[in-house]
Design a protein around this motif. Structure first.
Motif, PDB file in Angstrom:
ATOM      1  N   ASP A   2       0.419  36.523   9.505  1.00 44.32           N
ATOM      2  CA  ASP A   2       1.187  37.592  10.158  1.00 44.32           C
ATOM      3  C   ASP A   2       1.446  37.288  11.638  1.00 44.32           C
ATOM      4  OD1 ASP A   2       0.934  38.768   7.734  1.00 44.32           O
ATOM      5  OD2 ASP A   2      -0.279  40.481   8.393  1.00 44.32           O
ATOM      6  N   ASN A   3       2.696  37.474  12.040  1.00 42.70           N
ATOM      7  CA  ASN A   3       3.111  37.334  13.443  1.00 42.70           C
ATOM      8  C   ASN A   3       2.920  35.933  14.024  1.00 42.70           C
ATOM      9  OD1 ASN A   3       3.715  40.213  13.763  1.00 42.70           O
ATOM     10  ND2 ASN A   3       1.484  40.441  13.562  1.00 42.70           N
ATOM     11  N   THR A   5       0.828  -1.198   0.000  1.00 41.73           N
ATOM     12  CA  THR A   5       0.000   0.000   0.000  1.00 41.73           C
ATOM     13  C   THR A   5       0.865   1.251   0.000  1.00 41.73           C
ATOM     14  OG1 THR A   5      -1.542  -1.192   1.345  1.00 41.73           O
ATOM     15  CG2 THR A   5      -1.865   1.162   1.193  1.00 41.73           C
ATOM     16  N   GLY A   6       0.696   2.068  -0.997  1.00 42.00           N
ATOM     17  CA  GLY A   6       1.428   3.316  -0.989  1.00 42.00           C
ATOM     18  C   GLY A   6       0.848   4.250   0.051  1.00 42.00           C
ATOM     19  N   GLN A   7       1.679   5.104   0.561  1.00 43.38           N
ATOM     20  CA  GLN A   7       1.190   6.048   1.551  1.00 43.38           C
ATOM     21  C   GLN A   7       1.234   7.443   0.973  1.00 43.38           C
ATOM     22  OE1 GLN A   7       0.860   5.979   5.461  1.00 43.38           O
ATOM     23  NE2 GLN A   7      -0.250   4.211   4.686  1.00 43.38           N
ATOM     24  N   PHE A   8       0.122   8.099   1.004  1.00 44.45           N
ATOM     25  CA  PHE A   8       0.035   9.436   0.427  1.00 44.45           C
ATOM     26  C   PHE A   8      -0.619  10.368   1.430  1.00 44.45           C
ATOM     27  CE2 PHE A   8       0.056   6.209  -2.802  1.00 44.45           C
ATOM     28  CZ  PHE A   8       1.124   6.600  -3.583  1.00 44.45           C
ATOM     29  N   GLU A   9       0.177  10.796   2.365  1.00 41.87           N
ATOM     30  CA  GLU A   9      -0.348  11.647   3.426  1.00 41.87           C
ATOM     31  C   GLU A   9      -0.452  13.096   2.944  1.00 41.87           C
ATOM     32  OE1 GLU A   9       0.312   8.320   6.053  1.00 41.87           O
ATOM     33  OE2 GLU A   9      -1.085   9.999   6.004  1.00 41.87           O
ATOM     34  N   ARG A  10      -1.402  13.760   3.507  1.00 40.64           N
ATOM     35  CA  ARG A  10      -1.560  15.172   3.189  1.00 40.64           C
ATOM     36  C   ARG A  10      -1.699  15.915   4.510  1.00 40.64           C
ATOM     37  NH1 ARG A  10      -1.458  17.727  -2.066  1.00 40.64           N
ATOM     38  NH2 ARG A  10      -1.535  19.883  -1.420  1.00 40.64           N
ATOM     39  N   THR A  11      -0.839  16.846   4.739  1.00 39.00           N
ATOM     40  CA  THR A  11      -0.893  17.577   5.996  1.00 39.00           C
ATOM     41  C   THR A  11      -1.006  19.069   5.709  1.00 39.00           C
ATOM     42  OG1 THR A  11       0.436  15.905   7.087  1.00 39.00           O
ATOM     43  CG2 THR A  11       0.332  18.031   8.166  1.00 39.00           C
ATOM     44  N   LEU A  12      -1.869  19.710   6.462  1.00 37.34           N
ATOM     45  CA  LEU A  12      -2.080  21.141   6.299  1.00 37.34           C
ATOM     46  C   LEU A  12      -2.103  21.768   7.688  1.00 37.34           C
ATOM     47  CD1 LEU A  12      -2.774  23.468   4.344  1.00 37.34           C
ATOM     48  CD2 LEU A  12      -5.142  22.673   4.342  1.00 37.34           C
ATOM     49  N   VAL A  13      -1.182  22.673   7.924  1.00 38.67           N
ATOM     50  CA  VAL A  13      -1.127  23.356   9.211  1.00 38.67           C
ATOM     51  C   VAL A  13      -1.282  24.850   8.959  1.00 38.67           C
ATOM     52  CG1 VAL A  13       0.268  23.857  11.281  1.00 38.67           C
ATOM     53  CG2 VAL A  13       0.429  21.600  10.181  1.00 38.67           C
ATOM     54  N   ILE A  14      -2.261  25.436   9.604  1.00 38.16           N
ATOM     55  CA  ILE A  14      -2.507  26.867   9.429  1.00 38.16           C
ATOM     56  C   ILE A  14      -2.401  27.555  10.787  1.00 38.16           C
ATOM     57  CG2 ILE A  14      -4.168  28.616   8.652  1.00 38.16           C
ATOM     58  CD1 ILE A  14      -5.498  25.929   7.244  1.00 38.16           C
ATOM     59  N   ALA A  15      -1.461  28.462  10.898  1.00 42.68           N
ATOM     60  CA  ALA A  15      -1.350  29.255  12.125  1.00 42.68           C
ATOM     61  C   ALA A  15      -1.855  30.649  11.806  1.00 42.68           C
ATOM     62  CB  ALA A  15       0.095  29.291  12.606  1.00 42.68           C
ATOM     63  N   ASP A  16      -2.990  30.965  12.377  1.00 40.18           N
ATOM     64  CA  ASP A  16      -3.591  32.270  12.088  1.00 40.18           C
ATOM     65  C   ASP A  16      -2.782  33.378  12.774  1.00 40.18           C
ATOM     66  OD1 ASP A  16      -5.364  34.204  11.138  1.00 40.18           O
ATOM     67  OD2 ASP A  16      -7.118  32.911  11.460  1.00 40.18           O
ATOM     68  N   GLU A  17      -3.129  34.622  12.492  1.00 35.79           N
ATOM     69  CA  GLU A  17      -2.327  35.760  12.954  1.00 35.79           C
ATOM     70  C   GLU A  17      -1.980  35.673  14.438  1.00 35.79           C
ATOM     71  OE1 GLU A  17      -4.322  39.361  11.831  1.00 35.79           O
ATOM     72  OE2 GLU A  17      -4.519  38.690   9.747  1.00 35.79           O
ATOM     73  N   GLY A  18      -0.702  35.860  14.729  1.00 38.42           N
ATOM     74  CA  GLY A  18      -0.250  35.936  16.116  1.00 38.42           C
ATOM     75  C   GLY A  18      -0.324  34.640  16.892  1.00 38.42           C
ATOM     76  N   SER A  19      -0.507  33.527  16.221  1.00 41.39           N
ATOM     77  CA  SER A  19      -0.608  32.258  16.961  1.00 41.39           C
ATOM     78  C   SER A  19       0.718  31.507  16.940  1.00 41.39           C
ATOM     79  CB  SER A  19      -1.710  31.385  16.361  1.00 41.39           C
ATOM     80  OG  SER A  19      -1.325  30.911  15.087  1.00 41.39           O
ATOM     81  N   TYR A  20       0.759  30.434  17.746  1.00 36.88           N
ATOM     82  CA  TYR A  20       1.971  29.623  17.821  1.00 36.88           C
ATOM     83  C   TYR A  20       1.609  28.154  17.933  1.00 36.88           C
ATOM     84  CZ  TYR A  20       5.916  27.156  19.915  1.00 36.88           C
ATOM     85  OH  TYR A  20       6.899  26.243  20.179  1.00 36.88           O
ATOM     86  N   VAL A  21       2.333  27.319  17.222  1.00 41.53           N
ATOM     87  CA  VAL A  21       2.133  25.881  17.381  1.00 41.53           C
ATOM     88  C   VAL A  21       3.444  25.132  17.152  1.00 41.53           C
ATOM     89  CG1 VAL A  21       1.448  25.524  14.953  1.00 41.53           C
ATOM     90  CG2 VAL A  21       0.715  23.883  16.700  1.00 41.53           C
TER      91      VAL A  21
END
Lengths: 253, 483
Positions: free
Chosen positions: B263-264, B220-236
């Protein structure tokens, strides 16, 4: 009679097919300090390397009994676990590995192979505090990467500090005095003298008599062309300082 | 009690047998038939109950991919995957939804334990929220409530498509466009699942978000999709780690990760990768073709840290587009190759905004007969006044048979830029190893000490618990490797 720590018989060794040691005989007993002197190229450092188990040296003949063990059959780390310590002429730098982590690993490995509990962090720190004072090693140096950015004198002091931490049965100091100023020399010698007791032994390899003003040897051996050509007491060292090695070599002919 | 074999049981068994022999085009099936075409794409999309726009996205990607050719510029050689022999979708065998981590398959827990991190420990000690991706479908998500209170979304990609389609649609493919490269296009057509993360404005995510990947099902091939969104002034701070069990055939892994730092905002993305590297003779192992890229808006920062020890072939360049003024991109990497592994990895720092800064620290370690390449691009655009970059690329060789290669590219269109590049190559010193041995440290421990020391600058950038795991990995990866 004190017990024999190491007994070297007819030791021959070569590197890249070239014979360097050509029949060394030497017995060192507990409580003794032996000095091995000799001109450059006489085989002094080869002797220390062979005893510590460096791979590029091939032992071609002879035997070495160390505390009842066949030393030449042991891996370098096994020799260390049995209490053989070599203070390096050129201590090696290990970037990114703190002195403390290095020593803690060394102590833990030794304990593991001796079937002992590893030393606790608390006891380890206590030991570090006590032993570092011996050679006046600062906290800054203790926490730095092993020998990285140390001055020549700091490196040698660090060697003696490690020696103090590992409490060896046989310490071999390979040209520990080279590159030391007089203050550092005094500190190093003081460390060595403090660690000396009736149960352990020291072999001091040196080019100059100077160190022997501070570490008083029971025996002085002169190494020449891979053989011990003369043995005497501390006065031999003084004689060598005054007259050099040539007169001994002439006697040989 | 209740152990009597009944007619019901027989029926159940027959049903399972049928399953086993596979009516694979059936929508109920757990596995897509081998191959890739429009029908397969429709199958995947239907299987995942996706909206029309996402199906269109996939179909378009398929068209784009079909016109592309597999790139050959990387310093790696391998037998190209037969794309029509791969199954592009597989789900774990029917499992009920898990509410607590206790319900997780003990096999999974075992794999985790081998890595030195058990789930129980994680829950108890680190407060890490774990989102599993087992063969492309998430089976466990934790700490969701706590994150929910802060408005943080952390879920599987499929779930995000259902629950937050507006966010997915807005950002998907904006950093890594469909036609970016051959593998990214393939991923865009067939991606199975992955992770999605959104941090709202001004929120500092209180815990490390963590995803563990592993490959389960043969072929089985692995086809991961990851999306990380840090909105303004946030931290992760986001952690990604993967392990794959031993297997003989090559496995294709083509993931796409997109990071968006508004931004930020600040995103710290850490990876420990130890896919199966193949055996000592270079047989088997995972092909890891990954596209990871982040975009930084004003005053924002993206930091990639990776420890790569696995995969037969690694092709990976986590990059930053420094679009906003004063934005910062960082790349810290340790890549280990042993036996016949080949890695071609590095980064691209694209400076567009003014006063943008980037740092690249790459530490390659090659052992056995492996090849380890650093490939990096620092690009300073016309408008990137006062851009600065510092690059350091070190290589450590463990044997005489391995290779280390460095391909640093610089394109500078603005004369105010300041660029510094340092590179070193060294062989692990026999003197160092002997010194350790003389102090009673066995060769294996000595090598691990020396290597960890060498990689320290990068390991220090990892979150604590990850750093410990990474150190263990380096140790395991380099067992008996000096010579």
């Amino acid at each position: 009679m004190s017990k024999t720590i190491i007994n070297i018989k007819n030791l021959h060794a070569s590197v890249d097919g070239k014979a360097i040691l050509k029949g060394i005989n030497l017995e060192v007993k507990a409580g003794e300090v032996h000095a091995i002197m000799g001109p450059n190229g006489s085989g002094k450092s080869t002797l220390s390397s062979v005893l510590a188990g460096r791979e590029e040296f091939e032992v071609t003949d002879g035997e070495v009994d160390y505390l009842g063990l066949d030393l030449l059959e042991l891996e370098p780390e096994e020799r260390a676990w049995e209490g053989l310590f070599l203070a390096f002429q050129y201590p090696v730098e290990i970037p990114g590995v703190s002195n403390m982590n290095f020593l803690k690993t060394a102590l833990a490995e030794k304990a593991k192979h001796k079937g002992l509990e590893p030393v606790s962090s608390k006891d380890f720190l206590k030991l570090v505090k006590e032993k570092s004072q011996l050679v006046e090693l600062s906290d800054k140096l203790k926490n730095r990467s092993v020998n990285e950015g140390f001055s020549g004198g700091e490196k040698k002091r660090n060697e003696i500090f490690q020696m103090a931490m590992l409490e060896p049965k046989l310490s071999i100091l390979d040209e520990t005095d080279s590159g030391l100023d007089i203050d550092a020399l005094r500190i190093v010698a003081n460390g060595v003298n403090t660690l000396k007791n009736a149960e352990n032994a020291t072999i001091v390899i040196t080019h100059y008599q100077r160190l022997l003003d501070y570490i008083i040897p029971d025996f002085v051996h002169v190494l020449h062309d891979g053989k011990i050509i003369k043995t005497g007491d501390k006065t031999l060292a003084l004689e060598l300082e005054e007259r050099g090695y040539d007169w001994l070599v002439k006697d040989l002919v | 009690m209740g152990m009597k074999y009944t007619e019901e049981d027989l029926k159940e068994e027959l049903k399972t047998k049928e399953y086993e022999f596979g009516f694979t085009t059936d929508i109920e099936s757990d596995r897509a038939p081998n191959g890739i075409n429009e029908d397969i794409i429709r199958f995947i999309s239907a299987k995942k109950e996706e909206p029309e726009w996402l199906l269109e996205y996939r179909l378009n990607a398929l068209k784009v991919w079909q016109k592309m050719v597999e790139p050959e510029w990387a310093h790696v050689t391998y037998e190209k995957p037969k794309f029509q022999d791969i199954s592009y979708y597989s789900a774990p065998k029917k499992k009920k939804e898990l509410k607590s981590l206790d319900e997780v398959d003990p096999e999974i827990l075992k794999t985790m334990a081998r890595l030195g991190i058990s789930l129980e420990e994680q829950k108890k000690l680190t407060g890490v929220a774990v989102d599993f991706v087992i063969d492309s479908v998430s089976v466990a998500t934790s700490f969701k409530e706590k994150l929910g209170e802060l408005g943080i979304i952390f879920c599987s990609f499929s779930e995000a498509v259902k629950e937050h389609p507006e966010l997915v649609q807005k950002y998907l493919g904006t950093v890594v466009p469909t036609g970016d490269n051959f593998y990214a296009a393939l991923n865009s057509a067939v991606f199975s699942d992955g992770s999605f993360c959104y941090i709202p404005k001004g929120v500092r995510c209180p815990m490390e978000l963590s995803t563990y990947f592993r490959i389960n099902d043969s072929g089985t091939g692995q086809f991961e999709r990851t999306l990380v969104i840090a909105d303004e002034g946030s931290y992760v701070s986001y952690l990604e780690g993967c392990t794959a069990p031993q297997r003989d055939e090559n496995q294709l892994h083509a993931a796409v990760v997109e990071l968006i730092a508004l931004d930020n905002a600040e995103i710290k993305y850490s990876t420990v990768q130890n896919w199966y590297p193949g055996d000592k003779n270079g047989k088997g192992g995972v092909f890891n073709f990954v596209t990871k890229r982040g975009i930084c808006y004003k005053n924002s920062k993206i930091s990639w840290t990776q420890v790569e020890t696995g995969s037969a072939i690694t092709w990976k360049y986590p990059s930053c587009i420094l679009k906003g003024d004063n934005s910062i991109g960082e790349f810290y990497s340790v890549a280990v190759t042993n036996n016949y592994q080949m890695a071609d990895t590095g980064t691209k720092m694209i400076h567009i905004g003014k006063n943008t800064k980037s740092t690249i620290i790459s530490k390659g370690i090659s052992a056995g007969n492996s090849h380890n390449s650093y490939r990096g691009l620092v690009k300073i655009g016309k408008g990137a006044t006062n851009a600065r970059n510092f690059s350091q690329c070190d290589s450590l060789l463990m044997t005489d048979r391995c290779g280390a290669h460095t391909y640093p590219y610089i394109e500078c269109e603005n004369s105010t830029a300041q660029l510094e590049h340092e590179a070193t190559t060294s062989k692990i010193g026999e003197d160092q190893v002997f010194y350790c041995k003389q102090r009673g440290i066995s060769e294996e421990r000595a090598i691990s000490l020396i290597v960890n020391g060498y990689a320290k600058e990068v390991l220090n950038k990892l979150p604590m618990e990850f750093a410990v795991e990474a150190q263990k990995l380096l140790e395991i990866s380099l067992e008996n490797s000096v010579g």
